[in-house]
Motif scaffolding. Structure first.
Motif, PDB file in Angstrom:
ATOM      1  N   PHE A 118      53.670  65.077 -70.332  1.00  0.00           N
ATOM      2  CA  PHE A 118      53.098  66.414 -70.531  1.00  0.00           C
ATOM      3  C   PHE A 118      51.673  66.535 -70.007  1.00  0.00           C
ATOM      4  O   PHE A 118      50.881  67.330 -70.506  1.00  0.00           O
ATOM      5  N   THR A 119      51.331  65.773 -68.974  1.00  0.00           N
ATOM      6  CA  THR A 119      49.955  65.787 -68.472  1.00  0.00           C
ATOM      7  C   THR A 119      49.550  67.148 -67.908  1.00  0.00           C
ATOM      8  O   THR A 119      48.356  67.438 -67.818  1.00  0.00           O
ATOM      9  N   GLU A 120      50.517  67.990 -67.544  1.00  0.00           N
ATOM     10  CA  GLU A 120      50.155  69.304 -66.993  1.00  0.00           C
ATOM     11  C   GLU A 120      49.566  70.240 -68.042  1.00  0.00           C
ATOM     12  O   GLU A 120      48.893  71.211 -67.706  1.00  0.00           O
ATOM     13  N   VAL A 121      49.799  69.958 -69.337  1.00  0.00           N
ATOM     14  CA  VAL A 121      49.250  70.830 -70.393  1.00  0.00           C
ATOM     15  C   VAL A 121      48.366  70.079 -71.386  1.00  0.00           C
ATOM     16  O   VAL A 121      47.658  70.713 -72.177  1.00  0.00           O
ATOM     17  N   LEU A 122      48.399  68.753 -71.363  1.00  0.00           N
ATOM     18  CA  LEU A 122      47.588  67.968 -72.304  1.00  0.00           C
ATOM     19  C   LEU A 122      46.342  67.451 -71.587  1.00  0.00           C
ATOM     20  O   LEU A 122      46.403  66.524 -70.767  1.00  0.00           O
ATOM     21  N   PRO A 139      58.161  77.639 -74.151  1.00  0.00           N
ATOM     22  CA  PRO A 139      59.276  76.684 -74.215  1.00  0.00           C
ATOM     23  C   PRO A 139      59.112  75.699 -75.361  1.00  0.00           C
ATOM     24  O   PRO A 139      58.003  75.227 -75.643  1.00  0.00           O
ATOM     25  N   VAL A 140      60.216  75.423 -76.034  1.00  0.00           N
ATOM     26  CA  VAL A 140      60.226  74.485 -77.159  1.00  0.00           C
ATOM     27  C   VAL A 140      61.123  73.315 -76.769  1.00  0.00           C
ATOM     28  O   VAL A 140      62.310  73.505 -76.510  1.00  0.00           O
ATOM     29  N   PHE A 141      60.559  72.126 -76.719  1.00  0.00           N
ATOM     30  CA  PHE A 141      61.261  70.958 -76.193  1.00  0.00           C
ATOM     31  C   PHE A 141      61.766  70.062 -77.318  1.00  0.00           C
ATOM     32  O   PHE A 141      60.985  69.580 -78.149  1.00  0.00           O
ATOM     33  N   ASP A 142      63.075  69.825 -77.329  1.00  0.00           N
ATOM     34  CA  ASP A 142      63.672  68.927 -78.316  1.00  0.00           C
ATOM     35  C   ASP A 142      63.352  67.476 -77.968  1.00  0.00           C
ATOM     36  O   ASP A 142      63.376  67.071 -76.800  1.00  0.00           O
ATOM     37  N   CYS A 143      63.067  66.683 -79.005  1.00  0.00           N
ATOM     38  CA  CYS A 143      62.895  65.246 -78.823  1.00  0.00           C
ATOM     39  C   CYS A 143      63.687  64.529 -79.920  1.00  0.00           C
ATOM     40  O   CYS A 143      64.219  65.162 -80.832  1.00  0.00           O
ATOM     41  N   TYR A 144      63.761  63.217 -79.811  1.00  0.00           N
ATOM     42  CA  TYR A 144      64.535  62.433 -80.769  1.00  0.00           C
ATOM     43  C   TYR A 144      63.796  61.141 -81.090  1.00  0.00           C
ATOM     44  O   TYR A 144      63.206  60.514 -80.201  1.00  0.00           O
ATOM     45  N   GLY A 145      63.819  60.773 -82.339  1.00  0.00           N
ATOM     46  CA  GLY A 145      63.214  59.511 -82.733  1.00  0.00           C
ATOM     47  C   GLY A 145      63.391  59.251 -84.216  1.00  0.00           C
ATOM     48  O   GLY A 145      63.947  60.072 -84.947  1.00  0.00           O
ATOM     49  N   LEU A 146      62.911  58.106 -84.653  1.00  0.00           N
ATOM     50  CA  LEU A 146      63.003  57.696 -86.045  1.00  0.00           C
ATOM     51  C   LEU A 146      61.732  56.960 -86.414  1.00  0.00           C
ATOM     52  O   LEU A 146      60.997  56.482 -85.539  1.00  0.00           O
ATOM     53  N   SER A 147      61.470  56.824 -87.702  1.00  0.00           N
ATOM     54  CA  SER A 147      60.298  56.063 -88.140  1.00  0.00           C
ATOM     55  C   SER A 147      60.320  54.669 -87.530  1.00  0.00           C
ATOM     56  O   SER A 147      59.278  54.126 -87.127  1.00  0.00           O
ATOM     57  N   SER A 163      59.353  69.150 -66.739  1.00  0.00           N
ATOM     58  CA  SER A 163      59.986  68.725 -65.480  1.00  0.00           C
ATOM     59  C   SER A 163      61.410  68.212 -65.652  1.00  0.00           C
ATOM     60  O   SER A 163      62.123  68.024 -64.660  1.00  0.00           O
ATOM     61  N   ALA A 164      61.846  67.984 -66.879  1.00  0.00           N
ATOM     62  CA  ALA A 164      63.205  67.481 -67.126  1.00  0.00           C
ATOM     63  C   ALA A 164      63.668  68.017 -68.470  1.00  0.00           C
ATOM     64  O   ALA A 164      63.295  67.487 -69.524  1.00  0.00           O
ATOM     65  N   TYR A 165      64.468  69.069 -68.418  1.00  0.00           N
ATOM     66  CA  TYR A 165      64.797  69.823 -69.633  1.00  0.00           C
ATOM     67  C   TYR A 165      66.256  70.249 -69.587  1.00  0.00           C
ATOM     68  O   TYR A 165      66.703  70.855 -68.610  1.00  0.00           O
ATOM     69  N   LYS A 166      66.990  69.922 -70.615  1.00  0.00           N
ATOM     70  CA  LYS A 166      68.377  70.356 -70.713  1.00  0.00           C
ATOM     71  C   LYS A 166      68.633  70.805 -72.154  1.00  0.00           C
ATOM     72  O   LYS A 166      68.588  70.002 -73.081  1.00  0.00           O
ATOM     73  N   VAL A 167      68.882  72.096 -72.334  1.00  0.00           N
ATOM     74  CA  VAL A 167      69.124  72.659 -73.664  1.00  0.00           C
ATOM     75  C   VAL A 167      70.341  72.006 -74.300  1.00  0.00           C
ATOM     76  O   VAL A 167      71.372  71.801 -73.649  1.00  0.00           O
ATOM     77  N   GLY A 168      70.206  71.663 -75.571  1.00  0.00           N
ATOM     78  CA  GLY A 168      71.295  70.998 -76.293  1.00  0.00           C
ATOM     79  C   GLY A 168      71.139  69.489 -76.322  1.00  0.00           C
ATOM     80  O   GLY A 168      71.754  68.814 -77.140  1.00  0.00           O
ATOM     81  N   SER A 169      70.305  68.964 -75.427  1.00  0.00           N
ATOM     82  CA  SER A 169      70.044  67.520 -75.403  1.00  0.00           C
ATOM     83  C   SER A 169      68.731  67.232 -76.114  1.00  0.00           C
ATOM     84  O   SER A 169      67.980  68.146 -76.467  1.00  0.00           O
ATOM     85  N   VAL A 170      68.431  65.938 -76.284  1.00  0.00           N
ATOM     86  CA  VAL A 170      67.120  65.528 -76.800  1.00  0.00           C
ATOM     87  C   VAL A 170      66.332  64.819 -75.708  1.00  0.00           C
ATOM     88  O   VAL A 170      65.433  64.030 -75.975  1.00  0.00           O
ATOM     89  N   GLY A 171      66.683  65.130 -74.458  1.00  0.00           N
ATOM     90  CA  GLY A 171      65.930  64.627 -73.320  1.00  0.00           C
ATOM     91  C   GLY A 171      66.346  63.248 -72.868  1.00  0.00           C
ATOM     92  O   GLY A 171      67.320  62.670 -73.340  1.00  0.00           O
ATOM     93  N   ARG A 172      65.582  62.741 -71.927  1.00  0.00           N
ATOM     94  CA  ARG A 172      65.795  61.388 -71.411  1.00  0.00           C
ATOM     95  C   ARG A 172      64.902  60.409 -72.167  1.00  0.00           C
ATOM     96  O   ARG A 172      63.850  60.792 -72.676  1.00  0.00           O
TER      97      ARG A 172
END
Length: 599
Positions: free
Chosen positions: A206-210, A362-370, A382-391
């Motif tokens: 996310f370097t383009e916005v951070l 845009p709201v980007f889904d991510c996935y993770g755990l503690s 740059s890499a977005y697919k609705v319904g997925s949690v990304g690469r």
């Protein structure tokens, strides 16, 4: 923008940020008049960390000792954390809104030596069980002055400065206790490398916005690894600023005051905003609703045409008109500068994802755990697919294991490898061994699949799945998430293991239903509403219609129980990350559930 290579420990990460961004604003807190924000710079935060680190050293805190913290997000949270890391010690954050028995368990299990609490009321509660936590030597309070205050400890340190300890990347930085949907909490041992590598992986997407102009509104608790890594440690890499939400009730005002450019959030925030917009448009009607509907339709057509490499003048004109008159007002509600958001803990509804992307947020889904510090994968600009949690993020590998799982197509258990994987569970060698593979991978317990483009899709939770009498599997999480999207529903839980069909416990949204009841001349009291057949039949029909076509007939609940009391932290039915404690719900409502199956 030049790539920033994040240090491999949190001490260097913070001290480097203080040097690079000394005069940048870091933390913004509402002033007493609540008309603006009082800002603390990176340099000012660095000085307080130096003082507190030295103060902790005066208390005998050193290598591998444990410093606990009970409080909401605030500058002192971060100051306490980085001071602890610089002392070579371990940090154990706890939620302010937590059961006292959970505080006691965590303090005893992690062997907290020095505890920092936000207010005197918490000090009193902890003091009541302090004799059962023999390792606890001192408690310091933030919101007080004089003896026993955090200010006193910082002043002591200022008189006796010490250098920071540079930890090894494998040293444990923090214990993040999972609230757990079953059993007692587990202390997840996260190293300096776990956190720093994870923050770097997210930032590089996310370097383009951070950048130094980026600002966050802190709404997610840092006591969870998601808030820590994605916001606090992440922001140190580029010198951005963080304003604090005062409370959930003041969120709208706080958005306007802080004007965030990027947010770390959960889907529920955007679901509620979306539901509120829909309800407002329906109530307003007339030209505003017509413009809104036209804009939503044009945005969808514009998106679909763009996917085919096409464009349409009339569609573009309609969208431009709606964007200027309607959508800009929605963006203004977020403070007018929001460029996007990252959401975790659950998947965004595709329709809502598309809506916010279409209006320029845009709201980007991510996935993770503690246990994975927490990021495993995420969508980005740059890499977005609705319904997925990304690469998977950099240096993280995801394997789909179909052994021991009733696989459906190409799905299986998600196993994660990489520098983000925890060191283990504190004092729980058997649980650690069960969670880890022989090659250092973490067994997530989640089901998923990876598509041909490398995007990860979550298909269920292994421990939550169950079989109906007909042998078909049900994955309740996704169905429950969809039911909660209905405006009249606040919460829902499916049940049906070993039964002929599914049933559903439903907590209505009594705020929305209250308006309906008043229009119909009905009592708006929650207990009256859940006993009103007209109301419950209406919600049951909405749920059935909403799920039809998306799920198999065997998955759709046939009967319902409507509850006047929600699942909450206070009644022990939700974890701190808002996940259902199914066993607790079943224990309370088992008799009512069984009654639904009596012919």
């Amino acid at each position: 923008m030049e790539r920033y290579e994040t240090p491999n420990n949190l001490v260097d990460l913070f001290e480097d940020a203080v040097k690079r961004f000394k005069n940048n604003p870091l933390f913004g807190v509402k002033n007493k008049e609540k008309t603006g924000l009082d800002w603390m710079t990176y340099g000012e935060a660095g000085a307080r960390v130096d003082n507190l680190r030295a103060g902790l050293a005066q208390m005998g805190v050193g290598k591998n000792d444990v410093v606990g913290f009970i409080g909401n997000n605030r500058p002192e949270w971060a100051i306490s954390a980085f001071a602890t890391y610089g002392a070579g010690a371990r940090f154990v954050p706890m939620y302010e809104a937590e059961l006292e028995s959970t505080w006691e368990y965590i303090i005893r299990d992690s062997d907290v030596k020095v505890l920092i609490v936000s207010k005197p009321a918490i000090f009193d509660k902890v003091s009541a069980f302090a004799d059962r936590t023999p390792g606890l030597e001192r408690i310091f309070i933030i919101e007080t002055q004089g003896e026993g205050s955090l200010g006193e400890l910082e002043a002591l340190g200022a008189k006796n400065p010490v250098e920071s300890v540079k930890p090894d990347k494998y040293d444990v930085a923090a214990l993040v206790y999972t609230s757990g949907t079953t059993g007692e909490p587990k202390g997840v041992l996260l190293s300096h490398q776990n956190f720093s590598s994870n923050a770097a992986g997210g930032y590089h997407l996310f370097t383009e916005v951070l950048n130094e102009e980026a600002r966050s509104l802190s709404i997610l608790p840092w006591a969870h690894s998601y808030g820590q890594t994605a916001e606090l440690y992440n922001w140190m890499q580029f010198g951005g600023s963080i304003g604090f939400m005062e409370s959930v009730e003041t969120l709208a005002d706080d958005l306007a005051l802080v004007s965030p450019t990027f947010m770390i959030a959960v889907p529920r925030v955007f679901n509620k905003i979306y539901d509120g917009l829909q309800a407002k448009m329906k109530e307003t009607g007339g030209l505003p609703k017509a413009l809104f509907d036209m804009g939503v339709k044009a945005a969808k057509e514009k998106r679909e045409l763009a996917a085919e490499g096409k464009s349409n003048f009339l569609v573009n004109l309609k969208f431009k008109l709606a964007d200027k008159i309607v959508f800009q007002k929605i963006r203004d509600k977020f403070g007018g500068r929001l460029q996007g958001a990252l959401t975790g803990s659950a998947l965004m509804n595709p329709e809502i994802s598309h809506f916010f992307a279409d209006i320029g947020v845009p709201v980007f889904d991510c996935y993770g755990l503690s246990e994975t510090s927490p990021a495993v994968s995420m969508n980005c600009f740059s890499a977005y697919k609705v319904g997925s949690v990304g690469r998977p993020i950099e240096n993280v590998k995801v394997v789909i294991d179909q052994s021991g799982v009733d696989a459906i197509g190409d799905d299986g258990e998600i196993i994660v490898y990489g520098p983000n994987v925890m060191q283990g569970y504190h004092n729980k060698p058997e649980a650690t061994a069960a969670a880890m593979t022989a090659h250092g991978g973490f067994r997530t317990g989640d089901r998923g699949r990876i598509d041909e483009d490398g995007f990860l899709f979550i298909t269920g939770r292994i421990k939550e799945e169950y079989k109906l009498q007909n042998g078909k599997y049900v994955y309740p999480g996704a169905i429950e998430e969809d039911i909660r999207l209905l405006p009249n529903v606040a919460n829902a839980m499916l049940s049906g293991e070993g039964k002929k069909y599914n049933v559903c416990l439903v907590v209505p949204d009594f705020e929305v239903l209250g308006d309906y009841a008043r229009q119909k001349g009905l009592s708006a009291d929650p207990f009256d509403l859940v006993e009103n057949k007209e109301v419950t039949d209406m919600i049951a029909a909405e749920i059935t219609a909403f799920l039809k076509g998306k799920y198999g007939g065997y998955e759709i609940p046939k009967k319902f129980i409507f509850l006047a009391d929600d699942f909450t932290l206070d009644n022990g039915m939700l974890t701190q990350t808002m996940k259902l404690k199914r066993k607790a719900v079943f224990d309370k409502y088992n008799d009512a559930i069984e009654d639904l199956y009596k012919e």
